[in-house]
Design a protein around this motif. Structure first.
Motif, short mmCIF file in Angstrom:
data_model
loop_
_atom_site.label_atom_id
_atom_site.label_comp_id
_atom_site.label_asym_id
_atom_site.label_seq_id
_atom_site.Cartn_x
_atom_site.Cartn_y
_atom_site.Cartn_z
N ARG A 140 0.82 -1.21 0.00
CA ARG A 140 0.00 0.00 0.00
C ARG A 140 0.86 1.26 0.00
O ARG A 140 0.50 2.28 -0.61
CB ARG A 140 -0.95 0.01 1.20
CG ARG A 140 -1.97 -1.12 1.18
CD ARG A 140 -2.87 -1.07 2.40
NE ARG A 140 -3.73 0.11 2.38
CZ ARG A 140 -4.90 0.18 1.73
NH1 ARG A 140 -5.34 -0.86 1.03
NH2 ARG A 140 -5.61 1.28 1.77
N HIS A 141 2.00 1.22 0.68
CA HIS A 141 2.91 2.37 0.68
C HIS A 141 3.44 2.63 -0.73
O HIS A 141 3.49 3.78 -1.19
CB HIS A 141 4.07 2.14 1.64
CG HIS A 141 3.70 2.15 3.08
ND1 HIS A 141 3.23 1.02 3.72
CD2 HIS A 141 3.70 3.14 4.01
CE1 HIS A 141 2.98 1.31 5.00
NE2 HIS A 141 3.25 2.59 5.19
N LEU A 142 3.84 1.57 -1.42
CA LEU A 142 4.36 1.74 -2.77
C LEU A 142 3.27 2.19 -3.73
O LEU A 142 3.50 3.04 -4.60
CB LEU A 142 5.00 0.44 -3.26
CG LEU A 142 6.21 -0.07 -2.47
CD1 LEU A 142 6.84 -1.26 -3.18
CD2 LEU A 142 7.24 1.03 -2.26
N ALA A 143 2.07 1.62 -3.57
CA ALA A 143 0.96 2.04 -4.43
C ALA A 143 0.60 3.51 -4.19
O ALA A 143 0.33 4.26 -5.13
CB ALA A 143 -0.26 1.16 -4.18
N ALA A 144 0.63 3.92 -2.92
CA ALA A 144 0.33 5.33 -2.60
C ALA A 144 1.39 6.25 -3.18
O ALA A 144 1.09 7.33 -3.71
CB ALA A 144 0.24 5.51 -1.09
N SER A 145 2.66 5.84 -3.10
CA SER A 145 3.73 6.68 -3.62
C SER A 145 3.59 6.89 -5.12
O SER A 145 4.03 7.91 -5.66
CB SER A 145 5.10 6.06 -3.31
OG SER A 145 6.14 6.95 -3.64
#
Length: 240
Positions: A114-119
């Motif tokens: 989710r962190h990578l998708a948000a970034s």
């Protein structure tokens, strides 16, 4: 090199232009093994793979797959990447708090898909993600090249790969410049910090190109990235 020095690789945003970073890394990898890898937006994906041990050939193959460019499949693409590579503590991703318009660094084991998708969640293109009670979006929104984050994490010698030195749409340039004057984020660079930025001489393509995967573009950008970085070595980047 003094043991007190900490090297970092910093990767910018840029959508499909991230393939250029894969080419640049192919040229750098043999002579530069950073202590820290920091990425924003698509640079967070390339950075995760590099920190996790992907070879330059592995990263190039990642970009050659059409699925990599399917935005609707981004969560699946990221989960596949994270299943293959486990990024160590020396990896960090930059996200933007979509409400407060503040950048946030997440590192090591706290980074999830989710962190990578948000970034990578470019406003108006991909939805933001709720993480820890806050909404996060594109990590390159306030500053596409997060050298400041590497400095904050203790890096003293930095190689920065900038796939997006210019906005690829003429009418967007003044809007982006105005937005970053008001909301952009950076930190003063302390004395003793050495930064070698490798970037494209001109925009790699159009806004559409940055959002749509095309094999011929991917191959060309990787070759351009390799050409931009092939004569760079750690000794040329930093004073001994």
């Amino acid at each position: 090199m003094s043991d007190s020095r900490k090297t970092a690789l910093v990767l910018s945003g840029g959508g499909m232009f991230g393939a250029w970073q894969a080419g640049a890394w192919r040229a750098l990898a043999a002579g530069f093994q950073p202590d820290l890898v920091v990425g924003a937006s698509v640079g967070s994906l390339n950075g995760y793979a590099i920190a996790g041990g992907a070879s330059p050939e592995d990263l190039a193959e990642f970009w050659r797959h059409p699925e990599t460019g399917e935005l609707r499949r981004l969560p699946e693409t990221i989960r596949g990447l994270m299943n293959r590579y486990r990024a160590p503590e020396n990896y960090a991703a930059v996200l933007t708090d979509a409400v407060r318009m503040k950048p946030k660094i997440f590192s090591g084991g706290e980074v999830t898909w989710r962190h990578l998708a948000a970034s990578c969640a470019v406003p108006l293109v991909l939805p933001p993600y709720r993480i820890g009670g806050r909404w996060y979006c594109d990590g390159g929104l306030l500053n596409p090249l997060p050298v400041w984050a590497a400095i904050e994490l203790g890096a003293t010698q930095i190689v920065a790969l900038n796939a997006l030195p210019q906005i690829p749409v003429r009418w967007l340039k003044p809007l982006a410049a105005g937005f970053r004057r008001v909301a952009g984020y950076d930190l003063p660079r302390p004395e003793g910090i050495e930064v070698r930025t490798i970037e494209t001489a001109e925009p790699l393509g159009s806004l559409r190109d940055s959002l749509c995967w095309k094999r011929e573009n991917i191959e060309r950008w990787m070759e351009q990235g390799f050409a931009a970085a092939k004569d760079i070595s750690l000794g040329k980047c930093f004073r001994r």
